[in-house]
Design a protein around this motif. Sequence first.
Motif, PDB file in Angstrom:
ATOM      1  N   VAL A  24      62.989 -42.834   7.334  1.00 42.15           N
ATOM      2  CA  VAL A  24      63.695 -41.625   7.762  1.00 42.15           C
ATOM      3  C   VAL A  24      63.147 -40.402   7.032  1.00 42.15           C
ATOM      4  O   VAL A  24      62.954 -39.340   7.624  1.00 42.15           O
ATOM      5  N   LEU A  25      62.830 -40.545   5.746  1.00 44.96           N
ATOM      6  CA  LEU A  25      62.265 -39.420   4.995  1.00 44.96           C
ATOM      7  C   LEU A  25      60.917 -38.995   5.584  1.00 44.96           C
ATOM      8  O   LEU A  25      60.610 -37.805   5.653  1.00 44.96           O
ATOM      9  N   PHE A  51      62.310 -20.904   0.717  1.00 42.80           N
ATOM     10  CA  PHE A  51      62.981 -20.785   2.010  1.00 42.80           C
ATOM     11  C   PHE A  51      64.094 -19.754   2.032  1.00 42.80           C
ATOM     12  O   PHE A  51      64.643 -19.457   3.081  1.00 42.80           O
ATOM     13  N   TYR A  78      67.786 -33.266   0.942  1.00 41.67           N
ATOM     14  CA  TYR A  78      68.736 -33.281   2.056  1.00 41.67           C
ATOM     15  C   TYR A  78      69.621 -34.516   2.005  1.00 41.67           C
ATOM     16  O   TYR A  78      70.824 -34.454   2.185  1.00 41.67           O
ATOM     17  N   THR A  95      59.440 -33.708  11.150  1.00 37.70           N
ATOM     18  CA  THR A  95      60.183 -32.784  12.013  1.00 37.70           C
ATOM     19  C   THR A  95      60.154 -31.360  11.456  1.00 37.70           C
ATOM     20  O   THR A  95      60.234 -30.403  12.214  1.00 37.70           O
ATOM     21  N   TYR A  96      60.027 -31.242  10.143  1.00 37.60           N
ATOM     22  CA  TYR A  96      59.830 -29.903   9.581  1.00 37.60           C
ATOM     23  C   TYR A  96      58.678 -29.210  10.297  1.00 37.60           C
ATOM     24  O   TYR A  96      58.802 -28.091  10.780  1.00 37.60           O
ATOM     25  N   HIS A  97      57.550 -29.913  10.374  1.00 36.32           N
ATOM     26  CA  HIS A  97      56.362 -29.320  10.989  1.00 36.32           C
ATOM     27  C   HIS A  97      56.539 -29.148  12.495  1.00 36.32           C
ATOM     28  O   HIS A  97      56.124 -28.146  13.060  1.00 36.32           O
ATOM     29  N   GLN A 152      61.620 -37.059   8.722  1.00 36.52           N
ATOM     30  CA  GLN A 152      62.179 -35.736   8.458  1.00 36.52           C
ATOM     31  C   GLN A 152      61.132 -34.750   7.956  1.00 36.52           C
ATOM     32  O   GLN A 152      61.211 -33.561   8.239  1.00 36.52           O
ATOM     33  N   SER A 153      60.146 -35.242   7.192  1.00 36.83           N
ATOM     34  CA  SER A 153      59.118 -34.290   6.778  1.00 36.83           C
ATOM     35  C   SER A 153      58.216 -33.945   7.967  1.00 36.83           C
ATOM     36  O   SER A 153      57.647 -32.856   8.024  1.00 36.83           O
ATOM     37  N   LEU A 194      68.526 -27.038   8.814  1.00 38.91           N
ATOM     38  CA  LEU A 194      67.818 -26.074   9.644  1.00 38.91           C
ATOM     39  C   LEU A 194      66.321 -26.091   9.325  1.00 38.91           C
ATOM     40  O   LEU A 194      65.478 -26.118  10.215  1.00 38.91           O
ATOM     41  N   ILE A 195      66.014 -26.060   8.034  1.00 39.17           N
ATOM     42  CA  ILE A 195      64.623 -26.048   7.591  1.00 39.17           C
ATOM     43  C   ILE A 195      63.885 -27.272   8.120  1.00 39.17           C
ATOM     44  O   ILE A 195      62.768 -27.180   8.615  1.00 39.17           O
ATOM     45  N   LEU A 196      64.531 -28.432   8.024  1.00 35.01           N
ATOM     46  CA  LEU A 196      63.879 -29.675   8.424  1.00 35.01           C
ATOM     47  C   LEU A 196      63.927 -29.904   9.934  1.00 35.01           C
ATOM     48  O   LEU A 196      63.373 -30.877  10.437  1.00 35.01           O
ATOM     49  N   GLY A 197      64.584 -29.000  10.635  1.00 37.40           N
ATOM     50  CA  GLY A 197      64.659 -29.157  12.087  1.00 37.40           C
ATOM     51  C   GLY A 197      65.617 -30.254  12.493  1.00 37.40           C
ATOM     52  O   GLY A 197      65.434 -30.902  13.523  1.00 37.40           O
ATOM     53  N   LEU A 198      66.659 -30.458  11.693  1.00 31.92           N
ATOM     54  CA  LEU A 198      67.581 -31.555  11.990  1.00 31.92           C
ATOM     55  C   LEU A 198      68.849 -31.057  12.678  1.00 31.92           C
ATOM     56  O   LEU A 198      69.829 -31.787  12.817  1.00 31.92           O
ATOM     57  N   PRO A 223      63.333 -33.766   2.304  1.00 35.61           N
ATOM     58  CA  PRO A 223      64.213 -34.815   2.857  1.00 35.61           C
ATOM     59  C   PRO A 223      65.019 -35.519   1.768  1.00 35.61           C
ATOM     60  O   PRO A 223      66.181 -35.879   1.977  1.00 35.61           O
ATOM     61  N   ILE A 240      53.685 -22.808   2.400  1.00 33.30           N
ATOM     62  CA  ILE A 240      54.507 -23.686   1.560  1.00 33.30           C
ATOM     63  C   ILE A 240      53.758 -24.990   1.298  1.00 33.30           C
ATOM     64  O   ILE A 240      53.303 -25.623   2.236  1.00 33.30           O
ATOM     65  N   ILE A 299      57.453 -29.746   0.999  1.00 33.04           N
ATOM     66  CA  ILE A 299      58.019 -30.274   2.242  1.00 33.04           C
ATOM     67  C   ILE A 299      58.421 -31.740   2.074  1.00 33.04           C
ATOM     68  O   ILE A 299      59.487 -32.158   2.510  1.00 33.04           O
ATOM     69  N   SER A 315      59.227 -28.559  14.171  1.00 35.02           N
ATOM     70  CA  SER A 315      60.061 -27.430  14.572  1.00 35.02           C
ATOM     71  C   SER A 315      59.343 -26.103  14.324  1.00 35.02           C
ATOM     72  O   SER A 315      59.545 -25.149  15.050  1.00 35.02           O
ATOM     73  N   ARG A 316      58.456 -26.063  13.330  1.00 33.02           N
ATOM     74  CA  ARG A 316      57.625 -24.856  13.143  1.00 33.02           C
ATOM     75  C   ARG A 316      56.700 -24.636  14.324  1.00 33.02           C
ATOM     76  O   ARG A 316      56.631 -23.570  14.881  1.00 33.02           O
TER      77      ARG A 316
END
Lengths: 213, 213
Positions: free
Chosen positions: A194-195, B54, B17, A201-203, A198-199, B75-79, B14, B5, B10, A205-206
Amino acid sequence: MPLEIPEVVIDRLPMYYRLISRIADQGRKVISSQELGDELDVTPAQIRKDLSYFGRFGKQGRGYSVQRLYDELRLILGLDRRWTVVVVGIGRLGRAVASYPGFEGQGFDIVARYDSDPNVIGTEVDGELVRDVAHLEQDLKISPVDIGIVTVPARYAQEVVDVLTRGGVQAILNYTPTRVQHPEAIELKNINPVLFLQSMTYHLSRSAKEQTE
Amino acid sequence: MPLEIPEVVIDRLPMYYRLISRIADQGRKVISSQELGDELDVTPAQIRKDLSYFGRFGKQGRGYSVQRLYDELRLILGLDRRWTVVVVGIGRLGRAVASYPGFEGQGFDIVARYDSDPNVIGTEVDGELVRDVAHLEQDLKISPVDIGIVTVPARYAQEVVDVLTRGGVQAILNYTPTRVQHPEAIELKNINPVLFLQSMTYHLSRSAKEQTE
DNA sequence: CGGTGTGAATTACTTCACAGCG
DNA sequence: CGCTGTGAAGTAATTCACACCG
């Protein structure tokens, strides 16, 4: 020579080892840091520097003897012997891990499997009986094991790690999302998919945002 | 603020989070970087610095609002949205991955499962039918998916990754020991437990030696 | 020549330390 | 006060670039 080797370097060695054993299988005799780097997306300088922490294995003007490098990395990583492993938690993931042939193939012998569920204890995984985790600590005292793999539900992770450390296990691979306490003399690595997601999805969403801008 | 960043930062988010959501569940309202750091074995300065990339989420003299930090990291992680996922390869590992509740719980919806084995295609995993991987590329074109998880045998890894990228997947989690080629616009992370074990055996064989010396 | 091994230069990352704010 | 946010200082890691050797 053995002047504090950075941990990042250690973490890259298995990747080098994996590549060089593949290249050895292909029958290739010599390879340059350039070619290794191309394959791994790493600069040739980094490979040379990393290897230089451990000795001078290359030949100027030629490159590295594949066999020599393979042997050296094997030795450095401690893969010139077999390591014993127990898998604790025989759910779906534990079953997959316990029967993954990639461990045995690389010198890791799974010598026992444990679970706490009476419906699972005594069943076979890969032709081997699942034992009762209640016996784990005692078993480890009678016949010590090098490495523990933890694939139990998250809430039992700490408890299992405690039992493993009391039992004298030296390294633990924790597939649980729980971060556990452990003596610092014990090696412990976490695998939490999952970690990773999640790292990523950071990219994601950018780059989605960039599109609209 | 958005001045390049570092990737290491990055990769730590997670973890932050995960911790902050646990703390939020416990009903805690405010927490300091010191306390967060104690929990994660990270210096407080690093946490503050990481977060400062951030924005300014803390309150001087108080610490961070747990809720605020949770929301910001989300929000940052796009979750703050759900992500769709396909799992390709429904062997033992794929089955474990496809039915792992930790993905759904964190906003990752497994929308389809694929395999190539006729004995597996059409069977159910977690109440959902396994589809024929031959249809994967076509399916992705009709209904795009964000992320692909690859749990096929190593020799098919490249092929599956190629299909996924052609199908427009944006990120791939590769459980295969094979390092695959991929367009750099695509996020790709590898999970290879053997590499973890091997970097641990490096240390184990050292400490064994120290004992005898 | 071609490619290693390695100090030196550069770049990246972490920690310090403190001004400033609630 | 107490703790954040952050430039500045300090470390660590990477890359350069070249002497050296087969």
